[in-house]
Design a protein around this motif. Sequence first.
Motif, short mmCIF file in Angstrom:
data_model
loop_
_atom_site.label_atom_id
_atom_site.label_comp_id
_atom_site.label_asym_id
_atom_site.label_seq_id
_atom_site.Cartn_x
_atom_site.Cartn_y
_atom_site.Cartn_z
N SER A 95 0.79 -1.23 0.00
CA SER A 95 0.00 0.00 0.00
C SER A 95 0.83 1.29 0.00
CB SER A 95 -0.97 0.00 1.18
OG SER A 95 -2.00 -0.94 0.97
N MET A 99 0.50 3.68 -3.23
CA MET A 99 -0.20 4.96 -3.09
C MET A 99 0.70 6.15 -3.34
SD MET A 99 -3.30 4.28 -2.78
CE MET A 99 -3.74 6.02 -2.63
N THR A 190 -2.12 12.12 4.38
CA THR A 190 -1.96 10.73 3.97
C THR A 190 -2.46 9.84 5.10
OG1 THR A 190 0.33 10.58 4.79
CG2 THR A 190 0.02 11.23 2.49
N VAL A 192 -2.84 5.75 5.08
CA VAL A 192 -2.67 4.57 4.26
C VAL A 192 -2.60 3.32 5.14
CG1 VAL A 192 -1.09 3.40 2.65
CG2 VAL A 192 -1.59 5.83 2.37
N THR A 221 -6.21 5.03 1.65
CA THR A 221 -6.70 3.70 1.27
C THR A 221 -7.82 3.33 2.23
OG1 THR A 221 -5.16 2.48 2.70
CG2 THR A 221 -4.42 2.98 0.45
N ARG A 253 -8.14 7.04 -8.66
CA ARG A 253 -8.80 6.03 -7.83
C ARG A 253 -8.60 4.67 -8.47
NH1 ARG A 253 -14.97 6.32 -5.34
NH2 ARG A 253 -14.93 4.28 -4.27
N ARG A 255 -8.55 0.25 -7.50
CA ARG A 255 -8.67 -0.89 -6.59
C ARG A 255 -7.40 -1.72 -6.74
NH1 ARG A 255 -12.37 -5.82 -6.32
NH2 ARG A 255 -13.19 -5.80 -4.19
N HIS A 258 -3.95 -4.83 -1.35
CA HIS A 258 -3.27 -4.26 -0.19
C HIS A 258 -2.21 -5.23 0.33
CE1 HIS A 258 -2.55 -2.86 3.85
NE2 HIS A 258 -3.31 -3.78 4.40
N TYR A 269 -8.20 -3.21 -1.57
CA TYR A 269 -8.54 -1.91 -1.03
C TYR A 269 -8.81 -0.93 -2.17
CZ TYR A 269 -7.21 -2.64 3.92
OH TYR A 269 -7.15 -3.04 5.22
N GLU A 270 -9.47 0.17 -1.84
CA GLU A 270 -9.61 1.31 -2.73
C GLU A 270 -8.48 2.29 -2.42
OE1 GLU A 270 -11.94 2.27 -5.10
OE2 GLU A 270 -12.97 0.34 -5.01
N GLY A 271 -7.73 2.65 -3.45
CA GLY A 271 -6.70 3.69 -3.32
C GLY A 271 -7.22 4.97 -3.94
#
Length: 282
Positions: A95, A99, A190, A192, A221, A253, A255, A258, A269-271
């Motif tokens: 992650s 990110m 941030t 994360v 995230t 954005r 996915r 992670h 996860y969604e970033g």
Amino acid sequence: MAPTAVNGTNGRRERGVLQRTATPPSKHMSLEEARTTLRLALPEPGSKFSQDDEWCVVAEPDGTWGEYRFHDYDRIFRMPGLYEKIFYDVLGCDSPRFMVGLFAEALASAGVSAETLRVLDLGAGNGIMAEELAAIGVGHAVGVDILPEAEEAAERDRPGLYADYHVADLTALAAAERETLAAHHLDTLTVVAALGFGDIPPAAFRTAYDLIAPDGWVVMTIKDAFLDETDTSGFAGMIGESLRSGALEVVRRERFQHRLATDRTPLLYEGIVARKRGPLAG
């Protein structure tokens, strides 16, 4: 359910502890040496746990093996290299790197230099995000974590990366501490691999968000379940609605994976990289 050995260790589990001697890292070792020396074992692959209940067993200084729940961060941070060993070396967490890469792309598209940013790293832990941010040129980062063990680990493992580090509960932030954080003129948040599961509640995220300048950046995230309409944590109402309304204007954005769960299935996860265009919903 017998744990599965990592790095060639195993043993007999009795009352939650594997009875076999092993050599834990010395406090005088470097972080990389500690990661190599640590020995841990995961539950057998067929055993499935919720993300909030995952665990492993780790060689303790007294020669026994102790059980560690993954969200027992205070205990994990006390042992040099253990956080990295569990989540990065064994379970492949990606992650922070992913990110910061996504953020760097967004900055380049906007013509913004990372060197100009003043970052609030929420759930800072032992400084992995600060290390990744420094790699793209961020020169001013402030860490915040609720655990004193996290601050101690950051100073031990990655000294000098934070301009300031605060051990604080953002759900009950004292006025003096708020002023100190505000004096950093923060323009980037941030957070994360830290939201949800009781680690950083919605109220703490809101406090951090309010410290960021208008039109600032938000890099986060979140597990997609926390944005679902069935979510009861409060994140779907606060973050989900803010994304839909444009208060959080999405720039990037994706996915992504992670890390792996202890049963070796991917945790997705969604970033999100967004701009702060207004107050959070709710």
